[in-house]
Design a protein around this motif. Structure first.
Motif, short mmCIF file in Angstrom:
data_model
loop_
_atom_site.label_atom_id
_atom_site.label_comp_id
_atom_site.label_asym_id
_atom_site.label_seq_id
_atom_site.Cartn_x
_atom_site.Cartn_y
_atom_site.Cartn_z
N LEU A 114 0.86 -1.17 0.00
CA LEU A 114 0.00 0.00 0.00
C LEU A 114 0.90 1.22 0.00
O LEU A 114 1.44 1.61 1.04
CB LEU A 114 -0.91 -0.01 1.23
N ALA A 115 1.12 1.77 -1.22
CA ALA A 115 2.09 2.85 -1.42
C ALA A 115 3.47 2.34 -1.00
O ALA A 115 3.95 1.36 -1.52
CB ALA A 115 1.66 4.09 -0.65
N TYR A 116 4.07 2.96 0.01
CA TYR A 116 5.42 2.61 0.45
C TYR A 116 5.45 1.38 1.35
O TYR A 116 6.47 0.73 1.50
CB TYR A 116 6.02 3.82 1.18
N TRP A 117 4.29 1.03 1.96
CA TRP A 117 4.28 0.06 3.05
C TRP A 117 3.83 -1.33 2.61
O TRP A 117 2.93 -1.47 1.78
CB TRP A 117 3.36 0.56 4.16
N THR A 118 4.43 -2.34 3.22
CA THR A 118 3.94 -3.71 3.06
C THR A 118 2.73 -3.89 3.97
O THR A 118 2.45 -3.06 4.84
CB THR A 118 5.01 -4.73 3.44
N LEU A 119 2.01 -5.00 3.76
CA LEU A 119 0.85 -5.28 4.60
C LEU A 119 1.26 -5.42 6.06
O LEU A 119 0.51 -5.03 6.97
CB LEU A 119 0.16 -6.56 4.11
N PRO A 204 14.06 -6.03 -1.70
CA PRO A 204 13.54 -4.66 -1.79
C PRO A 204 14.47 -3.63 -1.14
O PRO A 204 15.25 -3.94 -0.24
CB PRO A 204 12.21 -4.73 -1.04
N VAL A 205 14.33 -2.41 -1.59
CA VAL A 205 14.98 -1.27 -0.94
C VAL A 205 14.02 -0.73 0.10
O VAL A 205 12.89 -0.35 -0.21
CB VAL A 205 15.33 -0.17 -1.96
N THR A 206 14.44 -0.73 1.35
CA THR A 206 13.62 -0.20 2.44
C THR A 206 14.47 0.72 3.30
O THR A 206 15.70 0.61 3.32
CB THR A 206 13.06 -1.33 3.32
N SER A 207 13.82 1.63 4.00
CA SER A 207 14.51 2.53 4.92
C SER A 207 13.79 2.50 6.26
O SER A 207 12.57 2.33 6.31
CB SER A 207 14.54 3.96 4.38
#
Length: 361
Positions: A114-119, A204-207
């Motif tokens: 959902l946009a930037y976020w995973t479930l 994935p690229v995550t911050s």
């Protein structure tokens, strides 16, 4: 008697007194929030009981919410009973349903963003918001339990039955995952789903929170080793040739894991080159964003500062030019964009605060 009637009677028999239902919901929600946050720090299989307890308690919340709704449904369906606090009740209910639905969906293997976020990230958000909402809701009808609510034997049996019901729901979901061969069967005990492949494109690229620096020019960047050392060092990128490698599992708190081959420099070699003092106890790794994390010095010696993954130079999104690789730790502890290594005699409890505020300018 029909099976549906027997099941309904059993569920009814396990209903705690109304006051205990309200306070039990608060207790479960607080436990879920605390256990969920603590689980972010657990990466090794020995920590599985906490994850099981989190899931069982969460599913037990379904019964408690059912009891609550059965008691107050007329206030929600009949507009003549609406009060200013009714809106708070509805928002609290929606947050609870959101937390349960996203958690159950994630365990079943639903992998949407959902946009930037995973479930899973959305599930965490619902859980954190739910705590103050439940507290606020409880204060609108504040009633402490009475002594009559605590019939020792009967109350113990009721709560044992509720937890058993949560455990049965948990096992039923696990069984359905296996029978239907859903993506949830590939999860680690942490709930993280696999990401396969080699190199930068494999995961994935995550911050973490707000960390999102501009790309770093390796030619203008350097790594400093300082603190409780006899010979402080400043090393350019070219001086950090990937002489060591390790295969390590990265388990990200946003809900995925990957096993990669990392190349870089052993932290122990850097500590030896800088001549860490004998009473040094911790090593702190500091990002260009100010984000930081510390490891006990013996653990840090075995860690890697990686410049490459899968024979590829680390991309900026994955922490290039230099990233900490700390096997047995969760992903948020694998500090990205490392520019400083501080050798310390004491730990750094303030690092927990920094994880929440770094990256905000």
């Amino acid at each position: 008697m029909r099976p549906q009637s027997r099941a309904r009677d059993l569920v009814s028999a396990l209903r705690p007194p109304p006051r205990l239902v309200d306070w039990s919901i608060l207790a479960v929600v607080v436990f879920e929030a605390v256990s969920g946050l603590v689980s972010f720090t657990i990466a090794t299989p020995e920590g599985w009981p906490l994850f099981w307890a989190h899931r069982i308690a969460g599913l037990t919340l379904i019964f408690l919410l059912g009891y609550k709704l059965a008691r107050v449904r007329h206030r929600l369906t009949d507009s003549t009973h609406w009060r200013p606090t009714t809106a708070l009740s509805v928002v609290t209910l929606l947050a609870a349903v959101g937390a349960l639905a996203t958690g159950i969906g994630w365990v079943a293997g639903v992998d949407v963003r959902l946009a930037y976020w995973t479930l899973l990230s959305v599930h965490v958000g619902f859980g954190l918001v739910l705590v103050p909402l439940v507290v606020a809701h409880l204060t609108t009808r504040f009633r402490l339990p009475t002594r009559r609510d605590f019939h020792r034997r009967r109350t113990t049996i009721k709560y044992a039955g509720l937890l058993a019901g949560g455990a049965l729901l948990f096992r039923a979901q696990t069984f359905l995952n296996e029978v239907l061969d859903t993506p949830g069967t590939d999860r680690r005990f942490t709930g993280s789903q696999p990401r396969s492949g080699d190199g930068n494109e494999a995961f994935p690229v995550t911050s973490w929170v707000a960390d999102d620096p501009e790309p770093i020019d390796p030619e203008a960047w350097s790594l400093s080793i300082r603190g409780a050392v006899e010979t402080p060092l400043s090393l350019s990128y070219d001086q950090l040739s990937p002489e060591s490698e390790c295969e390590a599992l990265l388990d990200c708190t946003s809900g995925w894991y990957t096993v990669q081959r990392w190349q870089g420099v052993r932290v122990g070699a850097l500590l030896d080159a800088a001549a860490a003092v004998d009473d040094a106890a911790y090593v702190r790794f500091v990002s260009v964003t100010g984000y930081r994390w510390s490891l006990p010095i013996e653990e840090a010696r075995e860690a890697l500062l990686a410049t490459h993954v899968g024979e590829e130079r680390l991309s900026h999104g994955h922490g290039g030019p230099l990233r900490l690789i700390a096997p047995g730790r969760r992903g948020f502890q694998w500090v990205k964009w490392v520019e400083r290594v501080d050798v310390r005699r004491r730990g750094d409890p303030a690092q927990w605060i920094v994880t929440l505020v770094s990256g905000f300018d």
